[in-house]
Motif scaffolding. Structure first.
Motif, PDB file in Angstrom:
ATOM      1  N   SER A 153       0.846  -1.196   0.000  1.00 42.28           N
ATOM      2  CA  SER A 153       0.000   0.000   0.000  1.00 42.28           C
ATOM      3  C   SER A 153       0.873   1.235   0.000  1.00 42.28           C
ATOM      4  O   SER A 153       1.878   1.286   0.706  1.00 42.28           O
ATOM      5  CB  SER A 153      -0.882   0.045   1.251  1.00 42.28           C
ATOM      6  OG  SER A 153      -1.769  -1.030   1.272  1.00 42.28           O
ATOM      7  N   ILE A 154       0.479   2.205  -0.791  1.00 43.15           N
ATOM      8  CA  ILE A 154       1.103   3.521  -0.711  1.00 43.15           C
ATOM      9  C   ILE A 154       0.013   4.498  -0.316  1.00 43.15           C
ATOM     10  O   ILE A 154      -1.094   4.460  -0.843  1.00 43.15           O
ATOM     11  CB  ILE A 154       1.814   3.925  -2.019  1.00 43.15           C
ATOM     12  CG1 ILE A 154       0.900   3.824  -3.229  1.00 43.15           C
ATOM     13  CG2 ILE A 154       3.048   3.082  -2.241  1.00 43.15           C
ATOM     14  CD1 ILE A 154       1.542   4.311  -4.516  1.00 43.15           C
ATOM     15  N   SER A 155       0.309   5.329   0.645  1.00 46.61           N
ATOM     16  CA  SER A 155      -0.707   6.202   1.212  1.00 46.61           C
ATOM     17  C   SER A 155      -0.234   7.650   1.204  1.00 46.61           C
ATOM     18  O   SER A 155       0.676   8.016   1.938  1.00 46.61           O
ATOM     19  CB  SER A 155      -1.019   5.754   2.637  1.00 46.61           C
ATOM     20  OG  SER A 155      -1.958   6.598   3.234  1.00 46.61           O
ATOM     21  N   HIS A 156      -0.829   8.439   0.339  1.00 47.83           N
ATOM     22  CA  HIS A 156      -0.608   9.888   0.269  1.00 47.83           C
ATOM     23  C   HIS A 156       0.870  10.251   0.173  1.00 47.83           C
ATOM     24  O   HIS A 156       1.331  11.170   0.850  1.00 47.83           O
ATOM     25  CB  HIS A 156      -1.239  10.583   1.473  1.00 47.83           C
ATOM     26  CG  HIS A 156      -2.707  10.334   1.590  1.00 47.83           C
ATOM     27  ND1 HIS A 156      -3.619  10.903   0.736  1.00 47.83           N
ATOM     28  CD2 HIS A 156      -3.421   9.542   2.429  1.00 47.83           C
ATOM     29  CE1 HIS A 156      -4.826  10.497   1.054  1.00 47.83           C
ATOM     30  NE2 HIS A 156      -4.731   9.655   2.075  1.00 47.83           N
ATOM     31  N   ILE A 182      -0.078  10.499  -3.850  1.00 47.04           N
ATOM     32  CA  ILE A 182      -0.487   9.271  -4.535  1.00 47.04           C
ATOM     33  C   ILE A 182      -0.861   8.216  -3.505  1.00 47.04           C
ATOM     34  O   ILE A 182      -0.131   7.988  -2.541  1.00 47.04           O
ATOM     35  CB  ILE A 182       0.629   8.755  -5.464  1.00 47.04           C
ATOM     36  CG1 ILE A 182       0.892   9.778  -6.570  1.00 47.04           C
ATOM     37  CG2 ILE A 182       0.265   7.396  -6.047  1.00 47.04           C
ATOM     38  CD1 ILE A 182       2.003   9.416  -7.502  1.00 47.04           C
ATOM     39  N   THR A 183      -2.017   7.587  -3.713  1.00 50.10           N
ATOM     40  CA  THR A 183      -2.495   6.518  -2.834  1.00 50.10           C
ATOM     41  C   THR A 183      -2.953   5.351  -3.697  1.00 50.10           C
ATOM     42  O   THR A 183      -3.683   5.554  -4.663  1.00 50.10           O
ATOM     43  CB  THR A 183      -3.666   7.008  -1.962  1.00 50.10           C
ATOM     44  OG1 THR A 183      -3.206   8.085  -1.138  1.00 50.10           O
ATOM     45  CG2 THR A 183      -4.207   5.886  -1.085  1.00 50.10           C
ATOM     46  N   GLU A 184      -2.512   4.149  -3.370  1.00 50.75           N
ATOM     47  CA  GLU A 184      -2.922   2.960  -4.132  1.00 50.75           C
ATOM     48  C   GLU A 184      -2.627   1.711  -3.308  1.00 50.75           C
ATOM     49  O   GLU A 184      -1.708   1.685  -2.497  1.00 50.75           O
ATOM     50  CB  GLU A 184      -2.183   2.880  -5.458  1.00 50.75           C
ATOM     51  CG  GLU A 184      -2.697   1.823  -6.411  1.00 50.75           C
ATOM     52  CD  GLU A 184      -4.151   1.993  -6.784  1.00 50.75           C
ATOM     53  OE1 GLU A 184      -4.926   1.063  -6.514  1.00 50.75           O
ATOM     54  OE2 GLU A 184      -4.514   3.047  -7.334  1.00 50.75           O
ATOM     55  N   ASP A 185      -3.412   0.674  -3.524  1.00 49.80           N
ATOM     56  CA  ASP A 185      -3.176  -0.641  -2.938  1.00 49.80           C
ATOM     57  C   ASP A 185      -2.870  -1.621  -4.068  1.00 49.80           C
ATOM     58  O   ASP A 185      -3.542  -1.604  -5.093  1.00 49.80           O
ATOM     59  CB  ASP A 185      -4.404  -1.148  -2.177  1.00 49.80           C
ATOM     60  CG  ASP A 185      -4.673  -0.359  -0.915  1.00 49.80           C
ATOM     61  OD1 ASP A 185      -3.699   0.120  -0.306  1.00 49.80           O
ATOM     62  OD2 ASP A 185      -5.853  -0.226  -0.536  1.00 49.80           O
TER      63      ASP A 185
END
Length: 99
Positions: free
Chosen positions: A3-6, A20-23
């Motif tokens: 996970s990348i969060s903000h 950028i936010t993505e799982d």
């Protein structure tokens, strides 16, 4: 799961990626598309722990990647850049195997 969060990253006073936010889920193949200079390589370097985001966090199975030992990260996430400075004649398979 990754996970990348903000995450945001700035280099030499220039924002290269912003919020950028993505799982990324196991068992799927993901593609990262965009024009030259859009931040694809910067994002991958942040995910791989090569660069540390200015804001936000990268999580591998719920744990902050920035706090993990480099050896563990290298065995888990591998980044093979488009161009590399390898001064020895290794095959692609050998380079990837070096992790």
């Amino acid at each position: 799961m990754l996970s990348i969060s903000h995450i945001s990253f700035t280099l030499k006073k220039r924002t290269l990626i912003h919020d950028i936010t993505e799982d990324f889920h196991e068992g799927y193949i993901y593609g990262l598309l965009g024009p030259n200079g859009s931040g694809k390589s910067t994002l991958l370097r942040n995910i791989a722990g090569i660069w540390i985001p200015d804001h936000g966090e990268v999580l591998w199975q719920g744990k902050k990647i920035q706090k993990m030992p480099r050896e563990f990260i290298s065995k888990t996430i591998t980044l093979v850049p488009q161009t590399s400075m390898c001064h020895f004649s290794f095959s692609v398979e050998e380079i990837v195997g070096m992790g």
